[in-house]
Write a protein that holds these residues in place. Sequence first.
Motif, mmCIF file in Angstrom:
data_model
loop_
_atom_site.group_PDB
_atom_site.id
_atom_site.type_symbol
_atom_site.label_atom_id
_atom_site.label_comp_id
_atom_site.label_asym_id
_atom_site.label_seq_id
_atom_site.Cartn_x
_atom_site.Cartn_y
_atom_site.Cartn_z
ATOM 1 N N HIS A 232 -31.738 5.347 -20.101
ATOM 2 C CA HIS A 232 -32.782 6.207 -19.540
ATOM 3 C C HIS A 232 -34.034 5.399 -19.177
ATOM 4 O O HIS A 232 -34.598 5.547 -18.083
ATOM 5 N N GLU A 233 -34.450 4.535 -20.073
ATOM 6 C CA GLU A 233 -35.659 3.748 -19.846
ATOM 7 C C GLU A 233 -35.497 2.818 -18.652
ATOM 8 O O GLU A 233 -36.407 2.688 -17.811
ATOM 9 N N VAL A 234 -34.337 2.169 -18.545
ATOM 10 C CA VAL A 234 -34.110 1.241 -17.435
ATOM 11 C C VAL A 234 -34.062 2.002 -16.110
ATOM 12 O O VAL A 234 -34.592 1.540 -15.084
ATOM 13 N N ALA A 235 -33.418 3.166 -16.116
ATOM 14 C CA ALA A 235 -33.339 3.971 -14.889
ATOM 15 C C ALA A 235 -34.732 4.398 -14.422
ATOM 16 O O ALA A 235 -35.017 4.409 -13.213
ATOM 17 N N LYS A 236 -35.595 4.735 -15.361
ATOM 18 C CA LYS A 236 -36.966 5.124 -14.991
ATOM 19 C C LYS A 236 -37.740 3.942 -14.419
ATOM 20 O O LYS A 236 -38.539 4.105 -13.497
ATOM 21 N N ARG A 237 -37.512 2.762 -14.956
ATOM 22 C CA ARG A 237 -38.258 1.587 -14.494
ATOM 23 C C ARG A 237 -37.748 1.062 -13.151
ATOM 24 O O ARG A 237 -38.479 0.358 -12.445
ATOM 25 N N MET A 238 -36.480 1.370 -12.820
ATOM 26 C CA MET A 238 -35.887 0.827 -11.594
ATOM 27 C C MET A 238 -35.368 1.976 -10.730
ATOM 28 O O MET A 238 -34.158 2.156 -10.561
ATOM 29 N N PRO A 239 -36.260 2.764 -10.159
ATOM 30 C CA PRO A 239 -35.850 3.955 -9.393
ATOM 31 C C PRO A 239 -35.051 3.639 -8.134
ATOM 32 O O PRO A 239 -34.369 4.509 -7.592
ATOM 33 N N ASP A 240 -35.112 2.405 -7.651
ATOM 34 C CA ASP A 240 -34.375 2.031 -6.444
ATOM 35 C C ASP A 240 -32.954 1.547 -6.745
ATOM 36 O O ASP A 240 -32.216 1.187 -5.820
ATOM 37 N N VAL A 241 -32.611 1.508 -8.017
ATOM 38 C CA VAL A 241 -31.254 1.123 -8.437
ATOM 39 C C VAL A 241 -30.532 2.377 -8.922
ATOM 40 O O VAL A 241 -31.100 3.197 -9.641
ATOM 41 N N SER A 242 -29.274 2.532 -8.523
ATOM 42 C CA SER A 242 -28.465 3.667 -8.972
ATOM 43 C C SER A 242 -27.630 3.257 -10.181
ATOM 44 O O SER A 242 -27.009 2.183 -10.181
ATOM 45 N N PHE A 243 -27.623 4.111 -11.181
ATOM 46 C CA PHE A 243 -26.842 3.875 -12.393
ATOM 47 C C PHE A 243 -25.717 4.914 -12.440
ATOM 48 O O PHE A 243 -25.980 6.121 -12.484
ATOM 49 N N VAL A 244 -24.481 4.420 -12.405
ATOM 50 C CA VAL A 244 -23.311 5.302 -12.337
ATOM 51 C C VAL A 244 -22.545 5.244 -13.646
ATOM 52 O O VAL A 244 -22.193 4.152 -14.119
ATOM 53 N N ALA A 280 -17.138 -0.438 -5.853
ATOM 54 C CA ALA A 280 -18.459 -0.003 -5.399
ATOM 55 C C ALA A 280 -19.598 -0.536 -6.262
ATOM 56 O O ALA A 280 -20.756 -0.481 -5.856
ATOM 57 N N PHE A 281 -19.266 -1.066 -7.460
ATOM 58 C CA PHE A 281 -20.316 -1.580 -8.348
ATOM 59 C C PHE A 281 -20.888 -2.884 -7.788
ATOM 60 O O PHE A 281 -20.143 -3.773 -7.382
ATOM 61 N N ASP A 282 -22.187 -3.012 -7.816
ATOM 62 C CA ASP A 282 -22.805 -4.318 -7.570
ATOM 63 C C ASP A 282 -22.891 -5.099 -8.877
ATOM 64 O O ASP A 282 -22.759 -6.330 -8.886
ATOM 65 N N ILE A 283 -23.129 -4.394 -9.950
ATOM 66 C CA ILE A 283 -23.171 -4.965 -11.294
ATOM 67 C C ILE A 283 -22.437 -4.001 -12.229
ATOM 68 O O ILE A 283 -22.556 -2.788 -12.086
ATOM 69 N N ALA A 284 -21.685 -4.545 -13.158
ATOM 70 C CA ALA A 284 -21.022 -3.726 -14.174
ATOM 71 C C ALA A 284 -21.802 -3.857 -15.480
ATOM 72 O O ALA A 284 -22.297 -4.937 -15.816
ATOM 73 N N MET A 285 -21.908 -2.746 -16.204
ATOM 74 C CA MET A 285 -22.708 -2.784 -17.431
ATOM 75 C C MET A 285 -21.923 -2.262 -18.630
ATOM 76 O O MET A 285 -20.983 -1.479 -18.509
ATOM 77 N N MET A 286 -22.363 -2.740 -19.808
ATOM 78 C CA MET A 286 -21.841 -2.263 -21.088
ATOM 79 C C MET A 286 -23.045 -2.005 -21.999
ATOM 80 O O MET A 286 -23.367 -2.820 -22.863
ATOM 81 N N PRO A 287 -23.709 -0.864 -21.812
ATOM 82 C CA PRO A 287 -24.941 -0.593 -22.562
ATOM 83 C C PRO A 287 -24.666 0.045 -23.924
ATOM 84 O O PRO A 287 -25.074 1.168 -24.203
ATOM 85 N N PHE A 288 -23.983 -0.686 -24.783
ATOM 86 C CA PHE A 288 -23.623 -0.153 -26.095
ATOM 87 C C PHE A 288 -24.785 -0.274 -27.079
ATOM 88 O O PHE A 288 -25.499 -1.284 -27.105
ATOM 89 N N ALA A 289 -24.943 0.743 -27.883
ATOM 90 C CA ALA A 289 -25.935 0.700 -28.949
ATOM 91 C C ALA A 289 -25.438 -0.226 -30.052
ATOM 92 O O ALA A 289 -24.240 -0.257 -30.358
ATOM 93 N N CYS A 338 -33.761 -4.901 -17.197
ATOM 94 C CA CYS A 338 -34.357 -4.890 -15.857
ATOM 95 C C CYS A 338 -34.391 -6.291 -15.247
ATOM 96 O O CYS A 338 -34.072 -6.478 -14.058
ATOM 97 N N GLU A 339 -34.751 -7.267 -16.047
ATOM 98 C CA GLU A 339 -34.795 -8.651 -15.561
ATOM 99 C C GLU A 339 -33.405 -9.138 -15.167
ATOM 100 O O GLU A 339 -33.242 -9.827 -14.143
ATOM 101 N N ALA A 340 -32.386 -8.774 -15.971
ATOM 102 C CA ALA A 340 -31.019 -9.197 -15.661
ATOM 103 C C ALA A 340 -30.536 -8.568 -14.356
ATOM 104 O O ALA A 340 -29.875 -9.229 -13.541
ATOM 105 N N ILE A 341 -30.859 -7.302 -14.144
ATOM 106 C CA ILE A 341 -30.465 -6.644 -12.899
ATOM 107 C C ILE A 341 -31.107 -7.341 -11.707
ATOM 108 O O ILE A 341 -30.435 -7.671 -10.714
ATOM 109 N N SER A 342 -32.395 -7.585 -11.780
ATOM 110 C CA SER A 342 -33.105 -8.240 -10.674
ATOM 111 C C SER A 342 -32.538 -9.627 -10.391
ATOM 112 O O SER A 342 -32.311 -10.003 -9.232
#
Length: 382
Positions: A232-244, A280-289, A338-342
């Motif tokens: 949620h926090e990353v999505a708010k900080r990077m509104p121009d990136v789509s998180f699927v 369709a992914f530009d980046i793949a993520m594993m946002p595990f707690a 956010c830095e890793a995405i950029s």
Amino acid sequence: MARMINNVKNAQKNKLNRKKRSYGNAPQHYDMIVFSHLRWQYVYHRPQHIISRMAKKLKVLFIEEPVPYDENKKSGNLIIVDEILHVLQPNVRDIQSIATIIPNYVNNNTVSFGWFYSAAFCPLLEHINFENIIYDCIDELSLLKDASAQLVHQEKYLMAQANIVFTGGKSLYESKKQLHKNVHCFPNSVDEFHFSKALNGIAIPDDIAAVKSPIVGYYGVIDERIDLPLLHEVAKRMPDVSFVMIGPLAKIEEADLPKESNIHYLGMKFYNELPNYLKAFDIAMMPFALKDATKYSSPTKTLEYMAAAKPIISTKIKDVVRDYSICVSLIDTADDFCEAISFLLEKRDRLSMEMEYYKILQETSWDATAYKMELVIKAYAK
């Protein structure tokens, strides 16, 4: 196991179309009965990869946890995956009650192999005679949300009865080898050919094609192991990136999910569709707690993302750090994420990344894993 292979080698002809039916045929002889907390037609994971390969040589009955009880229905539904791989969905009150319906489906008094994915099924050991017992431990289930308080004791009992223990990752191996003398580590693997289809000219499905790029994507079960506040926090900080987020919800409600215009939940997809979405992914993520529930995790999707040559961002899951830190962007915080995405969108060294992926993928496949497991079974089976 060699004797069993010879006994069933003629049973591999005339593959049937997959179909679902209520029980109605006579009980059959099975060489292996598998007990799994993960359902065959749910997210395609380690049990399906391993057991479908075992079922090329042994006739297998794969038994799931009970479905909701209804006195007006049959004792269970039998899914015919193919001629020597059947899936039973028991229609009984609880796991122990499965013992009462086994004679409806199994006609042999002694079964050569009992294969367990969850220790919750261990009460059935009192009712079914197995020549060999195998425990394929793929997670520390006692640490998951809503886990039974009995599960720790049930696992101790299962391991005391088991001839062989496999683990789905190195952290699990280090834990279980203290408790059993015959533990073998077989980390989760990959069907590289399947996921590398994302590199080819396959179609991108309409629902994700409509999502604005760049896309940072995840697929898999969406449950308490996902760090939803981080997402949620990353999505708010990077509104121009789509998180699927692709996959079914488990043990959480839709109301628990973060809601932002750039977070898209596309629901569960079939295994054969995943390369199309991954394309369709530009980046793949594993946002595990990082919590007890992920302490022993070894995400299967890591290698699948690699097979599709996608840059990967992951939180610091122990087995991911240990095995893939050279080519996976590891993060702790929303700032890191956010830095890793950029960085990956602007400056990534794709050739170097793909060379590291290639080295890793050459060392593993589900075919090789299943074959090595068979060798272990042949060495220790009665």
